[in-house]
Design an enzyme around this catalytic site. Structure first.
Site, short mmCIF file in Angstrom:
data_model
loop_
_atom_site.label_atom_id
_atom_site.label_comp_id
_atom_site.label_asym_id
_atom_site.label_seq_id
_atom_site.Cartn_x
_atom_site.Cartn_y
_atom_site.Cartn_z
N LEU A 1 11.11 1.14 7.11
CA LEU A 1 10.55 1.65 5.87
C LEU A 1 11.34 2.90 5.50
CD1 LEU A 1 8.20 1.30 3.78
CD2 LEU A 1 7.10 3.18 5.01
N TYR B 1 0.83 -1.20 0.00
CA TYR B 1 0.00 0.00 0.00
C TYR B 1 0.86 1.25 0.00
CZ TYR B 1 0.91 1.05 4.96
OH TYR B 1 1.51 1.38 6.15
N LYS C 1 6.40 -1.98 2.04
CA LYS C 1 5.21 -1.36 2.66
C LYS C 1 4.05 -2.34 2.50
CE LYS C 1 3.26 3.30 3.19
NZ LYS C 1 3.34 3.42 4.63
N GLU D 1 12.58 2.32 14.12
CA GLU D 1 11.69 3.39 13.65
C GLU D 1 10.47 3.43 14.55
OE1 GLU D 1 10.06 2.55 9.72
OE2 GLU D 1 9.88 0.42 10.20
C1 LIG Z 1 6.55 1.77 9.74
C2 LIG Z 1 6.61 3.10 9.06
N1 LIG Z 1 7.77 3.78 9.04
C3 LIG Z 1 7.87 4.98 8.47
C4 LIG Z 1 6.77 5.59 7.88
C5 LIG Z 1 6.91 6.95 7.26
O1 LIG Z 1 6.90 6.84 5.87
P1 LIG Z 1 6.42 8.05 4.94
O2 LIG Z 1 7.26 9.22 5.31
O3 LIG Z 1 6.68 7.56 3.56
O4 LIG Z 1 4.98 8.26 5.25
C6 LIG Z 1 5.55 4.92 7.87
C7 LIG Z 1 4.39 5.54 7.23
O5 LIG Z 1 3.31 5.01 7.21
C8 LIG Z 1 5.46 3.64 8.46
O6 LIG Z 1 4.31 2.96 8.48
#
Ligand SMILES: Cc1ncc(COP(=O)(O)O)c(C=O)c1O
Length: 274
Positions: free
Chosen positions: A198, A31, A142, A174
Site C-alpha cells: 500500500l 476503505y 486499500k 511492508e
Molecule cells: C498494509 C498497510 N500498509 C501500509 C499502511 C500505512 O498506510 P497509511 O500511512 O496511509 O496509513 C497501512 C495502513 O493501514 C496498511 O494497512
C-alpha cells in the site's frame, strides 16, 4: 456515535447494513483511515485521492465527488467533534442477491464514523516478527479484504510483539498495517510503491521529510538479512506515525534503541501537524 451513511448523518441504531451488502459477503469494497489532530483532518486530500483510486481499481464509482465528500466529513466532525482520533470510512459495491459477478444494478454504500483516542497510540520502540506475505498481488488497493493482514497481526500478537513484517521469499514488502523503512549507512530504504504494497500516506510524508532533511532515499526492495543488519528500522502509518522497531524475530537491530534518523524524521513529522 454519529454515522455518515451516504449523504446522511444517522445515529448508530439508524444506520443498518443489509445482509446482502457485497462488502459484508465478499469484502467487495475499499476503505480509508484519516487521522484527526486538534480537530483537523491530516492529509485529507491525499486520503480522498487514494480512496477514489482504490474504488476505481475495483470499478466502484463513488456516489459523490471529492468536494461533496469533504463537506460531508466536515459536517460529521462538526456534529461529532474529535480532538485526537481518526475517521474510518468505507464504500462497498452495494446490495444485490449473492452472486460473484458485479450486479447489473447496485448503489454503492458509503459509511464513515469517527473515533476519539482515549490514549495516544504508542510510538515507543517496538518489536516485530517476520511472516510470509501470503496476500494477493494488488496490495496497492486499500481493499476491505484484510484476511492476510489480520492473520499476520494476530501472529504478531501471539508472539507478544507490535507488528508483523511481511516478506515474499527473502524480500521485505511492508508491515501488516504499516510501511517499513530501514536506514543503512545514512541511506533510507523502503519498498517501491508498486502492486506489492500500500502506498501509505504517512510513507509519502516520510519521503517528503527525508527529502527536506537532505537524507538520501532509495525506494528499493531490501531483504530480511538487510533489515536485520541495518542501522535503524521504523514503520509508518496513519495511526502509528513513525515508530522505531528495535527487535525483529528476536534479533536486536543495531544498539536496540531508536535511531538518529528515525528520531529526526519523527520530530519533523510532529512539526508538520501544527
Ligand atoms: C498494509 C498497510 N500498509 C501500509 C499502511 C500505512 O498506510 P497509511 O500511512 O496511509 O496509513 C497501512 C495502513 O493501514 C496498511 O494497512
Amino acid at each position: 456515535m454519529l454515522i455518515l451513511f451516504n449523504h446522511d448523518l444517522l445515529s448508530r441504531d439508524e444506520a443498518t447494513i443489509d445482509i446482502e451488502d457485497r462488502g459484508y459477503q465478499f469484502g467487495d469494497g475499499v476503505y480509508e483511515v484519516i487521522r484527526i489532530y486538534n480537530g483537523v483532518f491530516f492529509e485529507l486530500e491525499a486520503h480522498l485521492d487514494r480512496l477514489e483510486r482504490s474504488a476505481g481499481e475495483i470499478k466502484i464509482a463513488l456516489p459523490f465527488n471529492q468536494e461533496e465528500l469533504k463537506a460531508n466529513l466536515e459536517k460529521l466532525i462538526e456534529q461529532d467533534p474529535v480532538q485526537s482520533g481518526h475517521v474510518y470510512m468505507q464504500v462497498t459495491r452495494g446490495v444485490a442477491p449473492r452472486n460473484h459477478p458485479f450486479p447489473a444494478q447496485a448503489d454503492p454504500v458509503f459509511v464513515a464514523y469517527t473515533k476519539e483516542y482515549e490514549t495516544e497510540p504508542s510510538r515507543a520502540p517496538g518489536r516485530a516478527v517476520f511472516t510470509e506475505d501470503i496476500r494477493w498481488l494488488r496490495c496497492d488497493i486499500k481493499s476491505l479484504n484484510l484476511l492476510g493482514n489480520v492473520l499476520a497481526k494476530q501472529f504478531a500478537n501471539e508472539q507478544n510483539v507490535d507488528e508483523a513484517i511481511f516478506h515474499r521469499g527473502e524480500w521485505i514488502t511492508e508491515g501488516s498495517s504499516t510501511n517499513v523503512f530501514i536506514v543503512k549507512n545514512k541511506t533510507l530504504y523502503t519498498h517501491p510503491a508498486n502492486h506489492l504494497i500500500l502506498d501509505g500516506i504517512t510513507r509519502r510524508v516520510v519521503l517528503s521529510i527525508a527529502n527536506d532533511l537532505g537524507i538520501k532515499v532509495k525506494e528499493e526492495a531490501f531483504t530480511k538479512q538487510d533489515l536485520l543488519e541495518s542501522d535503524e528500522v521504523f514503520i509508518s502509518s496513519t495511526t502509528q506515525e513513525v515508530r522505531p522497531i528495535v527487535e525483529v524475530d528476536g534479533v536486536r537491530i543495531a544498539d536496540g534503541k531508536e535511531g538518529e534518523l528515525t528520531a529526526s524524521i519523527h520530530a519533523e513529522f510532529t512539526g508538520r501537524l501544527s
